[in-house]
Enzyme design. Structure first.
Site, PDB file in Angstrom:
ATOM      1  N   LYS A  35       0.852  -1.207   0.000  1.00 45.05           N
ATOM      2  CA  LYS A  35       0.000   0.000   0.000  1.00 45.05           C
ATOM      3  C   LYS A  35       0.884   1.252   0.000  1.00 45.05           C
ATOM      4  CE  LYS A  35      -0.165  -0.259   5.039  1.00 45.05           C
ATOM      5  NZ  LYS A  35      -0.882  -0.877   6.160  1.00 45.05           N
ATOM      6  N   ARG A 129      -9.878   0.056  15.267  1.00 45.29           N
ATOM      7  CA  ARG A 129      -9.868   0.900  14.076  1.00 45.29           C
ATOM      8  C   ARG A 129     -10.868   0.276  13.108  1.00 45.29           C
ATOM      9  NH1 ARG A 129      -4.270   1.617  10.923  1.00 45.29           N
ATOM     10  NH2 ARG A 129      -4.828  -0.535  10.395  1.00 45.29           N
ATOM     11  N   TYR A 260      16.796  29.750   8.502  1.00 45.28           N
ATOM     12  CA  TYR A 260      15.557  30.384   8.966  1.00 45.28           C
ATOM     13  C   TYR A 260      15.478  30.390  10.486  1.00 45.28           C
ATOM     14  CZ  TYR A 260      13.587  30.218   4.250  1.00 45.28           C
ATOM     15  OH  TYR A 260      13.339  30.395   2.917  1.00 45.28           O
ATOM     16  N   MET A 308      12.875  24.187   2.490  1.00 37.40           N
ATOM     17  CA  MET A 308      12.099  23.417   1.521  1.00 37.40           C
ATOM     18  C   MET A 308      12.995  22.597   0.589  1.00 37.40           C
ATOM     19  SD  MET A 308       9.216  24.759  -1.149  1.00 37.40           S
ATOM     20  CE  MET A 308       8.223  25.548   0.096  1.00 37.40           C
TER      21      MET A 308
HETATM   22  C1  LIG Z   1      -0.154  -1.904   6.808  1.00 39.11           C
HETATM   23  C2  LIG Z   1      -0.723  -3.163   7.264  1.00 39.11           C
HETATM   24  C3  LIG Z   1       0.089  -4.303   7.436  1.00 39.11           C
HETATM   25  C4  LIG Z   1       1.591  -4.277   7.327  1.00 39.11           C
HETATM   26  O1  LIG Z   1       2.113  -3.725   8.503  1.00 39.11           O
HETATM   27  P1  LIG Z   1       3.680  -3.568   8.765  1.00 39.11           P
HETATM   28  O2  LIG Z   1       3.761  -3.039  10.134  1.00 39.11           O
HETATM   29  O3  LIG Z   1       4.164  -2.586   7.752  1.00 39.11           O
HETATM   30  O4  LIG Z   1       4.260  -4.901   8.574  1.00 39.11           O
HETATM   31  C5  LIG Z   1      -0.542  -5.496   7.748  1.00 39.11           C
HETATM   32  N1  LIG Z   1      -1.884  -5.560   7.919  1.00 39.11           N
HETATM   33  C6  LIG Z   1      -2.678  -4.481   7.795  1.00 39.11           C
HETATM   34  C7  LIG Z   1      -4.144  -4.617   8.013  1.00 39.11           C
HETATM   35  C8  LIG Z   1      -2.125  -3.245   7.479  1.00 39.11           C
HETATM   36  O5  LIG Z   1      -2.916  -2.176   7.388  1.00 39.11           O
END
Ligand SMILES: *Cc1c(COP(=O)(O)O)cnc(C)c1O
Length: 362
Positions: A35, A129, A260, A308
């Site tokens: 992802k 969640r 800055y 930046m």
């Molecule tokens: C992102 C995610 C993972 C992977 O998690 P890592 O900590 O990057 O290994 C696994 N399961 C779900 C549901 C996730 O959202």
């Protein structure tokens, strides 16, 4: 001249890290989590390099469609599932495996007349969640078993760990217990449904969470999921190395303020380097003075505020430094975990945050 700031991605290291995940969880299948543009590493090249993964997982339908259109035909899990009937139709068209985490999604499935879809049913075992509560799990399971648009033999059970990065935290064992109890409720005779609980931290830190499928994410990119650890502690290799170069070397006098806000002043007459990278590239603006960088293989530290497009570094004590020298911000030779600590964040955030302006090389 083209801009020298670039992220170099080592696909051999990526494949090595998948092998390490398989060694840590040898009796399960591996769903590689790619992802968020493969945590900033480039979703398509990463997907193609992970031939040895049993499946891939992305967050949303759009990411999965990109993969399918690029010819990736591995099983593809949608971790956030579908939000409406349109997304559900896309799941079917592209043969995606959505996560079902809300009773409303089951209603959408029940309203369909299409053929059998494989799904993951997500239970909330304590992360709070996404997921159906353990109390509603049997109702959800029963409805899905009877739903004609779902393949009853392809309903997996899934949950997600909230605190597995901390080996001293008791919550993971509790989540495991809840998950295993729910799983046993659905066992006919002695076959419990296919189950998946572990992320990278579960894979490396909690053997009992492995079940049938594990979901490695961050560890594939060479970063440790465990608190106070680095990828190298688990035999992982860094995949992303973020690089730039020195575009100026200046001498400033004692007491002169740099950058800055003038938050940092020279304690003596000294030489200061300017590096062509800043928060506009995804380098964290919150990185504090003292954050390490690697110049020509030598450690130096960030001083002043990150701008930046540029940042300034202390060149005192470094040998043979000249204009154009390579500067490594994280990756090979400089653990991303260490830089993250100085920036008050986690390494996930750093690698995901690389901006499109940064050229990516494989
Ligand atoms: C992102 C995610 C993972 C992977 O998690 P890592 O900590 O990057 O290994 C696994 N399961 C779900 C549901 C996730 O959202």
């Amino acid at each position: 001249m083209t801009r020298v700031t670039r992220a170099s991605i080592n696909l051999t290291a990526l494949r090595h890290n998948l092998t390490m995940a398989k060694q840590a969880a040898p009796d399960t299948k591996h769903m590689a989590v790619i992802k968020a543009n493969a945590y900033g590493h480039g979703m398509l090249p990463v997907a193609k390099a992970l031939e040895q993964a049993d499946a891939l997982a992305v967050a949303c339908v759009d990411e999965a469609v990109q993969l399918r259109e690029a010819g990736i035909n591995k099983p593809l899990t949608i971790l956030e599932g579908f939000i409406d009937s349109q997304e559900l139709a896309i799941c079917r068209r592209y043969q995606l495996t959505p996560v079902v985490h809300q009773l409303e999604q089951i209603s959408l499935l029940e309203a369909e007349r299409a053929e059998s879809l494989a799904i993951w049913l997500k239970i909330d075992t304590g992360m709070h969640r996404l997921g159906i509560s353990p109390e509603q799990a049997s109702q959800a399971w029963r409805r899905l078993q009877e739903c004609r648009s779902v393949d009853a033999s392809k309903i997996g059970l899934m949950s997600h760990l909230a605190n597995a990065d901390d080996r001293a935290d008791g919550k993971t064992e509790q989540q495991y217990q809840v998950f295993d109890r729910v799983r046993h409720q659905f066992a006919d005779s002695d076959t419990a449904p296919i189950a998946s609980l572990a992320n990278s931290a579960g894979i490396l830190g909690w053997k009992q969470t492995h079940f049938d499928w594990v979901r490695p994410g961050i560890m594939l990119y060479g970063i440790s999921p465990l608190l106070n650890h680095q990828g190298a502690d688990h035999g992982l290799q860094p995949v992303m190395t973020l690089k730039s170069c020195l575009i100026a070397i200046n001498t400033h006098k004692r007491g002169e303020a740099i950058g800055y806000g003038g938050s940092w002043s020279c304690p003596e007459d000294m030489s200061i380097g300017v590096v062509a990278i800043g928060y506009g590239d995804g380098y964290p603006r919150h990185a504090a003075a003292g954050t390490p960088v690697l110049i020509n293989g030598q450690r130096a530290t960030l001083i002043g505020r990150v701008s930046m497009d540029m940042m300034t570094v202390d060149l005192r004590g470094l040998q043979n430094i000249k204009l154009g020298d390579e500067v490594i911000l994280w990756g090979e030779g400089l653990a991303t975990e260490e830089v993250a600590q100085h920036a008050g964040t986690i390494a996930y955030d750093l690698v995901c945050g690389i901006n499109p302006r940064v050229a990516v090389q494989y």
